[in-house]
Design an enzyme around this catalytic site. Structure first.
Site, PDB file in Angstrom:
ATOM      1  CG  ASP A 290      36.829  46.373  30.494  1.00 37.21           C
ATOM      2  OD1 ASP A 290      37.315  47.461  30.859  1.00 37.21           O
ATOM      3  OD2 ASP A 290      36.755  46.035  29.294  1.00 37.21           O
TER       4      ASP A 290
ATOM      5  CE  LYS B 178      22.380  38.360  34.946  1.00 33.60           C
ATOM      6  NZ  LYS B 178      21.487  39.278  35.671  1.00 33.60           N
TER       7      LYS B 178
ATOM      8  CG  ASP C   1      21.750  42.392  37.094  1.00 38.20           C
ATOM      9  OD1 ASP C   1      22.502  41.738  37.843  1.00 38.20           O
ATOM     10  OD2 ASP C   1      20.596  42.019  36.815  1.00 38.20           O
TER      11      ASP C   1
ATOM     12  CE1 TYR D  65      35.771  41.816  27.065  1.00 37.41           C
ATOM     13  CE2 TYR D  65      37.530  42.654  28.443  1.00 37.41           C
ATOM     14  CZ  TYR D  65      36.235  42.743  27.972  1.00 37.41           C
ATOM     15  OH  TYR D  65      35.408  43.757  28.403  1.00 37.41           O
TER      16      TYR D  65
ATOM     17  CG  ASP E 238      36.416  52.127  32.462  1.00 36.78           C
ATOM     18  OD1 ASP E 238      37.528  51.961  32.995  1.00 36.78           O
ATOM     19  OD2 ASP E 238      36.263  52.341  31.245  1.00 36.78           O
TER      20      ASP E 238
END
Ligand code: NAD
Length: 357
Positions: free
Chosen positions: A248, A192, A224, A143, A252
């Protein structure tokens, strides 16, 4: 007696209503546990735009920097929706996190026993309870990395760069290990590392930091698989550590597993004790001013403030127990109401938690 300086950013929509309830609870906790909350008001979001023309006035930043903690309601609303991005109320959110150098975001996702029905997962999957803490890196990664657009052989392209220094990873890893130490002693690092070089550096750094926390049980999952495990078997998690983008998404997902948005608190922390505490939901303009907003996420944010900025652990535990007791007594705001319970308003819910303290 300790005095704690707290800047209040009541914000817009339901913000002022829910912050008022949290203040009642904090004042009562202060009387019971012998500390004095000292409040300063400051403007952020739409109310700041109306008064000063910008969503985050310098005066607000100065007040926050001079305090021990910041309590934020929520910002935003239809009135300001057509302003350009940098002048919208939400620009204040990114601005204040940057100004206070808050690099760690802590989001508990907890299912309270009496609200188990709000969880979208089958009862046998969540069992008696679920209590996860997602620790997300907040100021680095993709980001904030190099980004751009270019045309290659006549074809338009765009890129964003995932970029982390070991310093950035080490400081967020320490927050996660410390959090695990105070909770169930388990930390799951999410990355990852099978594909991304930035993830390999991330994991190496986490492993190095782990040497200082032999009492914490460390595990690793690829993002994942972590996303899958969170709905397959959420009980396996205590603390989850993740980069900005992975955190992020996972935070959620975890909050949805926990059920109602009106119940979930968060803390953003930096190097020192100064933290920003806020519910994860927005300003809910559709229900503002009707005395029906759920103030519990904000009340639980105050409990996080006591735990992480003020080291008032007993007071924090007592507020959480008071919330649980009120729910056990069947009191509900409309968003968490089910048959057989008693429907009450925002103010009444604040009063009930205060009385239960
Ligand atoms: P929202 O979280 O405000 O509302 C989503 C839904 O949940 C609405 O139906 C709302 O009524 C309900 N809801 C939210 N909080 C509740 C509570 N405490 N009690 C009961 N019901 C609750 O999200 P949105 O509608 O997408 O956004 C509204 C405004 O808030 C927008 O301007 C958005 O940009 C802003 N926003 C601010 C923050 C923040 O201040 N941190 C976060 C997200 C969105």
């Amino acid at each position: 007696m300790n005095t704690f300086k707290i800047t209040l950013l009541r914000g817009d929509g339901i913000g002022p209503e829910i912050v008022a309830q949290a203040i009642k609870v904090l004042d009562k906790a202060g009387k019971r546990f012998d500390f004095t909350p000292q409040y300063t008001e400051a403007l952020m979001g739409g109310c700041a735009i109306d008064e000063t023309g910008v969503p985050l006035p310098q005066e607000t930043i100065d007040k926050c920097l001079a305090s021990d903690a910041v309590l934020l309601g929520a910002v935003g609303g239809w009135k300001w929706d057509n302003l350009p991005g940098n002048l919208r109320p939400e620009a204040g959110l990114l601005g204040i996190r940057g100004a206070l150098k808050l690099f760690a975001n802590l989001r508990p996702a907890k299912i309270y026993g009496p609200l188990k029905g709000a969880c979208p997962l089958r009862p046998d999957i969540i069992g008696d309870s679920m209590d996860i803490m997602v620790v997300r890196e907040l100021t680095g990664g993709i980001y904030f990395g190099k980004r751009g657009r270019e045309t290659v052989d006549g074809v338009e392209a765009a890129y964003d760069t995932e970029y982390y220094t070991t310093t950035e990873v080490e400081r967020i890893a320490r927050v996660a290990f410390e959090s695990a130490r105070k909770r169930g002693g388990k930390l799951c690092n999410v990355d990852k590392a099978n594909v991304l070089e930035s993830s390999r550096l991330w994991r190496e750094t986490v492993l190095r930091v782990a040497a200082d926390y032999p009492d914490v049980q460390l595990s690793h999952l690829y993002i994942d698989n972590a996303a899958m495990q969170l709905v397959r078997n959420p009980k396996q998690f205590d603390v989850i550590l993740a980069s900005n983008i992975f955190g992020d998404i996972l935070s959620d997902e975890a909050s949805q597993v926990a059920g109602s948005i009106g119940m979930l608190a968060s803390a953003s922390l930096g190097n020192g004790k100064l933290g920003l505490y806020e519910p994860i939901h927005g300003s809910a303009p559709d229900i503002a001013g009707k005395n029906i907003a759920n103030p519990l996420a904000t009340i639980l944010s105050v409990s996080m403030m006591l735990r992480y900025s003020f080291d008032e652990i007993a007071a924090a535990d007592t507020i959480e127990a008071a919330v649980e007791k009120v729910l056990e007594n069947g009191l509900r705001t409309p968003d968490i109401y089910t048959d057989g319970c008693k429907k009450i308003g925002t103010v009444e819910m604040g009063d009930a938690v205060t009385a239960a303290l």
